[in-house]
Design an enzyme around this catalytic site. Sequence first.
Site, PDB file in Angstrom:
ATOM      1  N   CYS A 154       0.831  -1.201   0.000  1.00 47.55           N
ATOM      2  CA  CYS A 154       0.000   0.000   0.000  1.00 47.55           C
ATOM      3  C   CYS A 154       0.866   1.252   0.000  1.00 47.55           C
ATOM      4  CB  CYS A 154      -0.920  -0.004   1.210  1.00 47.55           C
ATOM      5  SG  CYS A 154      -1.938   1.475   1.361  1.00 47.55           S
TER       6      CYS A 154
ATOM      7  N   CYS B  52      -0.350   3.925   2.445  1.00 44.81           N
ATOM      8  CA  CYS B  52       0.017   3.641   3.834  1.00 44.81           C
ATOM      9  C   CYS B  52       1.507   3.865   4.094  1.00 44.81           C
ATOM     10  CB  CYS B  52      -0.329   2.198   4.184  1.00 44.81           C
ATOM     11  SG  CYS B  52      -1.987   1.665   3.726  1.00 44.81           S
ATOM     12  N   ASP B  53       2.362   3.401   3.206  1.00 45.80           N
ATOM     13  CA  ASP B  53       3.793   3.311   3.494  1.00 45.80           C
ATOM     14  C   ASP B  53       4.694   4.140   2.598  1.00 45.80           C
ATOM     15  OD1 ASP B  53       3.043   1.420   5.410  1.00 45.80           O
ATOM     16  OD2 ASP B  53       3.245  -0.243   4.001  1.00 45.80           O
TER      17      ASP B  53
END
Length: 304
Positions: free
Chosen positions: A130, A133-134
């Site tokens: 993701c 997300c990251d």
Amino acid sequence: MYDIIIIGAGPAGLTAAIYARRAEKSVLLLEKATFGGQITHSPLVENYPGFPTASGNEIAEKMVEQALTQGAEIELDTAVSISGEAGNFTVTGKAGSYAGKTVIIATGSRHRTLGLDREEELTGEGVSYCAVCDGAFYKDKTVAVIGGGNSALQEAISLSNGCKKVYVIQNLPFFTGEEKLAQELARKSNVEIILSTVVCELLGERQLSAIVLKNEETGTNSELTVDGIFVAIGQVADNEPFAEMVSLNENGYIISGEDCLPNSKAGIFVAGDCRTKTIRQVTTATADGAVAALTACRFIEQIG
């Protein structure tokens, strides 16, 4: 007989349990694997409101604790079918059967993996699924995006805005995503596209340091040094056991809008990543959990 049986104890299911208990409905949560769902695989979360920085496990533990404190019951079991009618459903699991007036399906979805040795071990240590997300953790670093569909192209475009170098590795000789996205990606000076190539090995001890690539046309192998990879080869839903009770799309997701009402028998609701939606994030999962729980509570009051 529970008022609500919730299948899945990820963010959507746990939020539904919290809301339902606050409405004084009896709740049973069924979870087959990990309480907290996919978020538990994220070593650092910085986009969940109220938690400027926390591990996915920490957030999941807080959710589980809150649901239990509110009075929800939890069973570790794999649901294999739903039968019955509104007011008298039976959820059959591998370990037992459970009766409920309503059911909320919150089974989530899982990222399709590469299936390589040490992939799970290196998840969160250079292997991610993701970019939203990251991606921020790889600012000014070198990464590779694995995949060639819309999701992969969108993630590569997003990552190119902060990363020093982005490789896009696709197993086919062409992208399967939209041409417009492919053209936008091709205009990025820090993006290199590698087609007809698969990742066949992950290298690095405690942290990913490189990947081994195999050219599908020539059969030759090469090593590519990267700080991280983003696997974007699709997601897999776990809704097959409920196909007789709800309508699934061609990818196995439960067809439902923002009202969390699937095209199914009355008394069945859906929440989180297991339903058709455009954005799959922990915040959208928790929102679904609240909607599904409140709708189920109103339904219970109507049927008496």
